[in-house]
Write an enzyme that holds these catalytic residues in place. Structure first.
Site, PDB file in Angstrom:
ATOM      1  N   HIS A 182       0.848  -1.208   0.000  1.00  0.00           N
ATOM      2  CA  HIS A 182       0.000   0.000   0.000  1.00  0.00           C
ATOM      3  C   HIS A 182       0.878   1.250   0.000  1.00  0.00           C
ATOM      4  CE1 HIS A 182      -3.081  -2.702   2.240  1.00  0.00           C
ATOM      5  NE2 HIS A 182      -3.482  -2.586   0.998  1.00  0.00           N
ATOM      6  N   LYS A 240     -18.456  -6.998   7.243  1.00  0.00           N
ATOM      7  CA  LYS A 240     -17.178  -7.660   7.018  1.00  0.00           C
ATOM      8  C   LYS A 240     -16.474  -7.902   8.351  1.00  0.00           C
ATOM      9  CE  LYS A 240     -13.796  -7.111   3.353  1.00  0.00           C
ATOM     10  NZ  LYS A 240     -13.291  -6.268   2.293  1.00  0.00           N
ATOM     11  N   ARG A 289      -2.091  -6.174  -8.493  1.00  0.00           N
ATOM     12  CA  ARG A 289      -0.971  -7.107  -8.428  1.00  0.00           C
ATOM     13  C   ARG A 289      -1.091  -8.054  -9.614  1.00  0.00           C
ATOM     14  NH1 ARG A 289      -2.932  -7.594  -2.414  1.00  0.00           N
ATOM     15  NH2 ARG A 289      -4.734  -7.243  -3.715  1.00  0.00           N
ATOM     16  N   SER A 303      -2.862  -8.579   2.346  1.00  0.00           N
ATOM     17  CA  SER A 303      -3.083  -8.582   3.795  1.00  0.00           C
ATOM     18  C   SER A 303      -3.422  -9.975   4.332  1.00  0.00           C
ATOM     19  CB  SER A 303      -4.158  -7.578   4.181  1.00  0.00           C
ATOM     20  OG  SER A 303      -3.779  -6.293   3.751  1.00  0.00           O
TER      21      SER A 303
END
Ligand code: ADP
Length: 160
Positions: free
Chosen positions: A17, A41, A90, A128
Site C-alpha cells: 500500500h 465484514k 498485483r 493482507s
C-alpha cells in the site's frame, strides 16, 4: 488540484500500500486514503486501529491524508469533490475483480474515473490475508509490513 482517493480495507496496511501511495503522491496533488468500514465484514483490526496504522504509515507523505467511510466510495468522492479512485493491481486475478468494481462505480457515477497502478514487482505477492496467515504461523513478515504493524499483528494473533 488533482485529488485521488485510495480506498481499501487496509487490514492491516502493508508496504505494498505504501509503495502505491509513495508513487501516486508524486503524480497527484492530494491523496485521501479512505479506510472502509463495513459492518458486514469481519476485520482483524477495528476501523480505528486500521485508521491509526494508516496515519502512521503515511506520516512522511505530506500530501496524503486518511479518513474512514462507511458508505459508497462514489458518494465520498462527491462529498470531497474527487474525480479519481486509485486502485493498485498485483496479479491478473486482481484485475478481474478490480475491473468489475470499476464498472460498478462507473455505473453509479460516470464522472469519477478509476485509475489502476501496477504493483512494484517487489510487492507482487503482498496481500493482507497472506501476511496475516504467515504471521499466524510465525513467519518473518518484516519485509512486508512496517515494524509497528508487525508488532500489532503478532499481538492481535497471539504469536510471540
Ligand atoms: P480491498 O479490501 O478493498 O481490496 P485492500 O486493503 O486489500 O482493500 O487494498 C487496497 C488497495 O491496495 C487495492 O486497490 C489493492 O489492490 C491495493 N493493493 C494491496 N496490496 C497491494 C500491493 N502489494 N501492491 C499493489 N497494490 C496493492
Amino acid at each position: 488540484m488533482l485529488k485521488a482517493l485510495f480506498p481499501g480495507s487496509f487490514d492491516p496496511p502493508t508496504l505494498g500500500h505504501l509503495n502505491i501511495l509513495e508513487r501516486a503522491s508524486r503524480i497527484y496533488d492530494e491523496i485521501e486514503v479512505v479506510v472502509a468500514v463495513n459492518p458486514k465484514k469481519e476485520y482483524t483490526f477495528t476501523a480505528e486501529e486500521r485508521y491509526t496504522m494508516m496515519v502512521q504509515l503515511v506520516e512522511e507523505l505530506p500530501n496524503v491524508t486518511v479518513e474512514t467511510w462507511d458508505k459508497l466510495i462514489v458518494s465520498y468522492a462527491d462529498k470531497v469533490g474527487a474525480r479519481i479512485i486509485l486502485r493498485g493491481v498485483r496479479a491478473l486475478a486482481d484485475f478481474e475483480y478490480e475491473f468489475e468494481l470499476s464498472m460498478l462505480n462507473r455505473g453509479l457515477k460516470p464522472t469519477v474515473e478509476t485509475i489502476f497502478m501496477p504493483t512494484d514487482p517487489q510487492y507482487f505477492v503482498l496481500r493482507s490475508t497472506s501476511i496475516k496467515e504467515l504471521a499466524r504461523l510465525g513467519g518473518d513478515i518484516s519485509s512486508m509490513v512496517p515494524g509497528f504493524v508487525a508488532t500489532a499483528l503478532r499481538e492481535r494473533l497471539g504469536v510471540a
